[in-house]
Design a protein around this motif. Structure first.
Motif, PDB file in Angstrom:
ATOM      1  N   LEU A  90       8.080  -2.613  -6.682  1.00 34.30           N
ATOM      2  CA  LEU A  90       8.461  -2.599  -5.401  1.00 34.30           C
ATOM      3  C   LEU A  90       9.969  -3.075  -5.286  1.00 34.30           C
ATOM      4  O   LEU A  90      10.828  -2.387  -4.444  1.00 34.30           O
ATOM      5  CB  LEU A  90       7.665  -3.823  -4.785  1.00 34.30           C
ATOM      6  N   ARG A  91      10.465  -3.579  -6.168  1.00 37.63           N
ATOM      7  CA  ARG A  91      11.727  -4.187  -6.061  1.00 37.63           C
ATOM      8  C   ARG A  91      12.780  -3.065  -6.477  1.00 37.63           C
ATOM      9  O   ARG A  91      13.888  -3.038  -5.805  1.00 37.63           O
ATOM     10  CB  ARG A  91      11.880  -5.586  -6.992  1.00 37.63           C
ATOM     11  N   ALA A 104       0.631  -1.098   0.004  1.00 36.36           N
ATOM     12  CA  ALA A 104      -0.216   0.021   0.061  1.00 36.36           C
ATOM     13  C   ALA A 104       0.926   1.385   0.122  1.00 36.36           C
ATOM     14  O   ALA A 104       0.413   2.312   0.347  1.00 36.36           O
ATOM     15  CB  ALA A 104      -0.931  -0.132   1.427  1.00 36.36           C
ATOM     16  N   HIS A 105       2.190   1.060  -0.362  1.00 38.68           N
ATOM     17  CA  HIS A 105       2.936   2.148  -0.598  1.00 38.68           C
ATOM     18  C   HIS A 105       2.612   3.169  -1.501  1.00 38.68           C
ATOM     19  O   HIS A 105       1.844   3.020  -2.420  1.00 38.68           O
ATOM     20  CB  HIS A 105       4.356   1.686  -0.914  1.00 38.68           C
ATOM     21  N   PRO A 106       2.639   4.672  -1.376  1.00 34.80           N
ATOM     22  CA  PRO A 106       2.397   5.648  -2.384  1.00 34.80           C
ATOM     23  C   PRO A 106       2.702   5.680  -3.653  1.00 34.80           C
ATOM     24  O   PRO A 106       2.043   5.956  -4.783  1.00 34.80           O
ATOM     25  CB  PRO A 106       2.734   6.798  -1.339  1.00 34.80           C
ATOM     26  N   ALA A 107       4.034   4.659  -3.839  1.00 29.88           N
ATOM     27  CA  ALA A 107       4.527   4.617  -5.211  1.00 29.88           C
ATOM     28  C   ALA A 107       3.564   3.451  -6.125  1.00 29.88           C
ATOM     29  O   ALA A 107       3.912   3.413  -7.029  1.00 29.88           O
ATOM     30  CB  ALA A 107       5.847   4.105  -5.074  1.00 29.88           C
ATOM     31  N   ILE A 108       2.635   2.809  -5.277  1.00 29.08           N
ATOM     32  CA  ILE A 108       1.872   1.723  -5.837  1.00 29.08           C
ATOM     33  C   ILE A 108       0.639   2.425  -6.365  1.00 29.08           C
ATOM     34  O   ILE A 108      -0.212   3.002  -5.386  1.00 29.08           O
ATOM     35  CB  ILE A 108       1.761   0.564  -4.979  1.00 29.08           C
ATOM     36  N   GLU A 109       0.178   2.331  -7.554  1.00 31.68           N
ATOM     37  CA  GLU A 109      -1.031   3.052  -7.842  1.00 31.68           C
ATOM     38  C   GLU A 109      -2.226   2.501  -6.818  1.00 31.68           C
ATOM     39  O   GLU A 109      -2.285   1.175  -6.586  1.00 31.68           O
ATOM     40  CB  GLU A 109      -1.382   2.401  -9.308  1.00 31.68           C
TER      41      GLU A 109
END
Lengths: 134, 412
Positions: free
Chosen positions: B164-165, B117-122
């Motif tokens: 993520l990686r 749920a990181h902000p970098a994930i849509e």
């Protein structure tokens, strides 16, 4: 972007529905159109006449030639003839019975709208992006 | 035959209970989710081959982890050329530091959830990513729930994992300064999973998605005992779940809250939800989920006791509006006002929302507007709003309910 929602269903089953029940179904379709209009997503819609009354033009025989003209390729059917046949282009389990043209930002949004169409409860809906005119 | 069944059964049980824990553990250092899933997948396949012959090991988790780690080390060796030794050594060092395979596998699921749920994930991909990595759902089932073709969903999940990686997103609990915001994203993703299971009433498998969301919420509340919002979300989902059996008549017709048969509600779920809410209130400050759970608790209390809880509900919604500024909260506040100050007051409160673009295709907005106009005796406005609400309904039962409501409007 405009998207066309092509509504497929079993025409024979649809024809068996008594008129008063059909009126309710049409109310649902009308409500769907109203929802599209409120969201500025509606472009146009129509139910289609039954496939038995359709005509399909088919080139028969001959050979499709491509001539390279100054303005690009030109197609012509040489030696063949254009036939008019009764009925739809293809015999399918479900038949095209109507369509909506809607405005949507992308395919996901178009699919979300298609899902809300009452027709999604009784048949298949093919969704195609419409490219700018010929 | 019996042993083969037993081995299969053990593998399935481990898969269900520990899938997310093992994936989280295997990916914590490498940040390579796809690699962790592959390694674990191979370990499960090996287990199904070997356990029927050699018997199910004492600690299946630890066994799978050992095999999966070995696969993972192979992956790293195969992939890397010049720096191959480094991650391998890192993995081995971790193993040594954590005392090997005594079966006590540290729980890293929380870190994985925060990564997903990181902000970098849509935003729209966070819930699917959690479903896949923590619960082991396959792309086909996730795609069906989110109405996306399986191949497309598969590609999006692969891209998200690569991100993520490669983006160096830590698989860890965020620092205190970021905690509130990041936790909100995790809770939103879990609530989105619950929503999938809640609205898709009839289709197979969706109910279990609601169950999985509740399980994730409970896990969050357990791992973050100081976060009242996690408890709030557990309570909110509990109240909703408790009413599920009363939401439809036997022949599938929609039943609104006020008409539900409370005898069909699940008492023990309500008790648990009230407990979770009380515990959340004990921890501290009210957030969105805590407030929404309190509102649901007040609804339940009214229906069970007949006490008028509408003033409390109106006040709670007003608080929610101040806290979130959300148009949905404004809408619900207006709907509650109808019970304390009447339909005209509610319509006045709802009026500013007619300029909000988001509300134009929001089904509950039109349904609420239709009900309020009907109550205030504005026939034409009620008819129009109920029509749009019908058109926006995805659930045929809801559509039929609104059609009936529209037909019941008095003639001009």
């Amino acid at each position: 972007m405009h998207y066309m929602l092509m509504l497929y269903a079993r025409e024979a089953e649809g024809l068996k529905i008594p008129p008063e029940q059909m009126a309710r179904v049409m109310e649902d379709m009308g409500a769907y159109q109203a929802a599209l209009e409120k969201a500025d997503a509606f472009v146009m819609t129509a139910p289609l006449d039954r496939t038995r009354n359709a005509r399909t033009l088919r080139p028969r025989g001959g050979e499709i030639k491509v001539a390279q003209g100054a303005d690009g390729p030109a197609f012509s059917n040489e030696g063949g003839e254009l036939q008019v046949v009764s009925g739809p282009y293809a015999d399918t389990l479900e038949q095209l019975g109507g369509f909506f043209i809607i405005e949507a930002a992308d395919m996901d949004e178009a699919v979300a709208w298609a899902r809300q169409c009452p027709a999604a409860q009784w048949g298949s809906i093919e969704i195609r992006a419409m490219k700018p005119g010929f | 035959m019996r042993e083969a069944d037993e081995a299969r059964h053990a593998a399935e049980r481990v898969a269900r209970d520990s899938y997310g824990r093992l994936v989280a553990y295997l990916s914590a250092r490498t940040r390579d989710l796809a690699g962790a899933e592959d390694a674990l997948g191979e370990a499960f396949a090996t287990a199904l081959r070997i356990w029927p012959i050699e018997g199910v090991p004492q600690n299946p988790d630890a066994w799978l982890l050992t095999v999966a780690r070995r696969r993972q080390t192979d992956q790293l060796r195969r992939r890397g050329t010049q720096r191959a030794g480094e991650p391998t050594l890192m993995l081995l060092a971790d193993e040594t530091a954590e005392g090997g395979d005594d079966g006590d596998i540290p729980d890293r699921r929380l870190g994985l959830m925060f990564a997903c749920a990181h902000p970098a994930i849509e935003r729209g991909l966070r819930a699917p990513l959690i479903l896949q990595t923590l619960l082991g759902f396959n792309a086909i089932d996730i795609a069906a729930a989110f109405l996306i073709p399986p191949a497309t969903m598969g590609q999006r999940l692969v891209r998200a994992k690569t991100r993520l990686r490669d983006a160096g997103i830590p698989f860890a609990i965020p620092p205190r300064a970021e905690m509130a915001e990041r936790l909100e994203a995790v809770l939103d993703a879990v609530y989105a999973i619950y929503g999938k299971g809640w609205s898709e009433w009839e289709e197979d498998g969706k109910e279990s998605m609601a169950g999985e969301a509740i399980w994730l919420g409970q896990l969050l509340a357990r791992l973050l005992p100081d976060a009242p919002e996690a408890l709030g979300l557990v309570a909110l989902m509990g109240f909703a779940e408790a009413r599920r059996p009363a939401r439809r008549t036997a022949d599938g017709a929609y039943v609104p809250l006020e008409a539900q048969d409370v005898a069909l509600w699940n008492d023990s779920l309500i008790r648990q939800a009230n407990d979770a809410l009380r515990q959340a209130n004990g921890v501290g400050l009210s957030g969105r989920y805590q407030l929404e759970a309190a509102i649901q608790s007040a609804h339940v209390h009214r229906r069970l006791t007949g006490n008028d809880t509408w003033p409390a509900i109106t006040a709670l919604y007003a608080h929610l509006v101040r806290l979130t500024g959300s148009p949905v909260a404004q809408l619900n506040h207006a709907a509650a006002l109808a019970h304390t100050e009447g339909a005209e007051a509610a319509l006045a409160a709802i009026a500013p929302l007619s300029d909000d673009r988001r509300m134009q295709s929001y089904q509950p907005y039109w349904a609420t507007l239709g009900h309020l106009h009907a109550e205030a005796g504005h026939r034409a406005e009620a008819h129009e709003a109920l029509t749009v609400a019908m058109g926006l309904a995805t659930d045929p039962a809801v559509r039929a309910y609104l059609q009936q409501k529209r037909r019941a409007l008095p003639a001009d």
